[in-house]
Write an enzyme that holds these catalytic residues in place. Structure first.
Site, PDB file in Angstrom:
ATOM      1  N   LEU A 122       0.770  -1.139   0.109  1.00  0.00           N
ATOM      2  CA  LEU A 122       0.131  -0.027   0.121  1.00  0.00           C
ATOM      3  C   LEU A 122       0.885   1.156  -0.244  1.00  0.00           C
ATOM      4  O   LEU A 122       1.869   1.167   0.676  1.00  0.00           O
ATOM      5  CB  LEU A 122      -0.672  -0.035   1.193  1.00  0.00           C
ATOM      6  N   ASP A 123       0.503   2.246  -0.825  1.00  0.00           N
ATOM      7  CA  ASP A 123       1.354   3.451  -0.848  1.00  0.00           C
ATOM      8  C   ASP A 123       1.351   4.106   0.436  1.00  0.00           C
ATOM      9  O   ASP A 123       0.424   3.983   1.425  1.00  0.00           O
ATOM     10  CB  ASP A 123       0.579   4.459  -1.829  1.00  0.00           C
ATOM     11  N   ILE A 124       2.225   5.039   0.838  1.00  0.00           N
ATOM     12  CA  ILE A 124       2.506   5.705   1.975  1.00  0.00           C
ATOM     13  C   ILE A 124       1.301   6.471   2.276  1.00  0.00           C
ATOM     14  O   ILE A 124       0.845   6.541   3.751  1.00  0.00           O
ATOM     15  CB  ILE A 124       3.616   6.428   2.021  1.00  0.00           C
ATOM     16  N   SER A 126      -1.745   5.555   1.502  1.00  0.00           N
ATOM     17  CA  SER A 126      -3.025   4.763   1.280  1.00  0.00           C
ATOM     18  C   SER A 126      -3.354   4.048   2.887  1.00  0.00           C
ATOM     19  O   SER A 126      -2.068   3.735   3.618  1.00  0.00           O
ATOM     20  CB  SER A 126      -2.720   3.597   0.447  1.00  0.00           C
TER      21      SER A 126
END
Length: 337
Positions: A122-124, A126
């Site tokens: 997951l993106d930072i 997200s």
């Protein structure tokens, strides 16, 4: 008299060796050190030793008698497969080490989990469900597009959009010249210039949800993953973890891997009267062992009165009552007279 066949003995020895040995990347993956791809990177970095020697190729094969070390710490064999649900908060990097020194997901996990691998990333910025496991092979199977597991997200996006525009994503779009798979997007609600959209996809390429929304002129300002395959975020609070029962892993993922039929971990039963749910077993002051255990049954000879818990019967031994025989089971009064 046994026949001496050296050629068969050599062939059998080779077959035995083939069964017992495996590539170092696969061994490290099954031991929960890292995924196969990351294990190959560890070998290239010179962090893996076999029998005291640093190896330089991921094609190295190892067997049960070999000693494998990762950063000078001995690596055990296949671990008991475990899986956790984790609610990733905003602001954490999904990586074991970050070159910019930012806090990672693995820095924030409880120490008792040991070394675990994330299933996907997951993106930072997200949030939401991130699956963690100690089995690299399981992680690889869960991430592979061939499994077809859906990833569902709730996205808050800035801008105006219609359901018709969102429905156009179902045929896939081109991102950096590469065609994506089908993207299912449903407009849930709109408030001012922001809209909440439920997005479901099955491949999960890098920043795919954000890029798909940008394709429609939207800017995602919050993204929450609510499910990954059969596993849901549920009521987990940010930063919380919850271990998935082994029986659930077997049921939901048994078609991907051959899980041994292992029992669930045993839990010690609470002592009588020590838990809130056990209050009903506690005696009241002045109460005997049997008093208060059972409510007194109604007495009397009314129409629906019980007779000490036994049905009323006539002298013939057949059930009595107005509808005798009409609704009785077969063989109990429903035959021909």
């Amino acid at each position: 008299m046994p026949i001496n066949r050296p050629d068969l003995a050599v062939k059998k020895a080779l077959m035995t060796d083939t069964v017992q040995t495996e590539r170092i990347a696969k061994f490290l993956s099954r031991a929960g050190v890292a995924s196969r791809r990351d294990s190959e990177k560890l070998v290239a970095e010179g962090r893996i030793k076999v029998n005291g020697k640093v190896i330089d190729t991921p094609a190295t094969k190892v067997g049960p008698k070999d000693r494998i070390e990762f950063d000078d710490a001995e690596v055990g064999g296949k671990v008991h497969t475990k899986l956790w649900r984790y609610h990733k908060p905003d602001g954490l990097v999904t990586s074991h080490k970050d070159e910019k020194g930012r806090t990672t997901v693995f820095d924030s996990l409880p120490k008792e989990l040991g070394r675990v691998i994330s299933v996907g990333r997951l993106d930072i910025t997200s949030e939401g469900l991130l699956l963690l496991t100690n089995d690299g092979e399981l992680a690889r199977h869960l991430e592979h597009p061939s499994t077809g597991f859906s990833r569902r997200y709730r996205a808050r996006a800035y801008g105006k959009v219609t359901q018709a525009e969102l429905s156009s994503l179902i045929n896939g779009i081109k991102i950096d010249g590469i065609m994506t798979g089908p993207i299912e997007a449903v407009l849930d609600s709109t408030s001012g210039d922001n809209s909440w959209i439920t997005v479901t996809l099955r491949e999960g390429k890098n920043r795919e949800v954000r890029r798909a929304m940008e394709h429609l002129g939207l800017k995602v300002n919050r993204l929450i993953r609510v499910s990954y395959g059969p596993f849901m975020l549920g009521e987990l609070n940010p930063g919380e973890t919850d271990e998935v029962k082994y029986s659930v892993i077997q049921t939901q993922l048994g078609h991907l891997m051959d899980f041994p039929d292992l029992p669930e971990p045993k839990t010690r039963a609470p002592k009588r009267g020590s838990h809130a749910s056990a209050k009903r077993f506690q005696k009241k002051p002045g109460e005997t062992k049997t008093s208060g255990a059972k409510k007194a049954e109604p007495q009397g000879r009314g129409k629906f009165a019980k007779s000490k818990g036994k049905p009323r019967v006539k002298a013939t031994g057949k059930p009595g009552g107005k509808f005798q025989g009409k609704y009785a089971p077969r063989g109990q009064g429903r035959g021909k007279k």
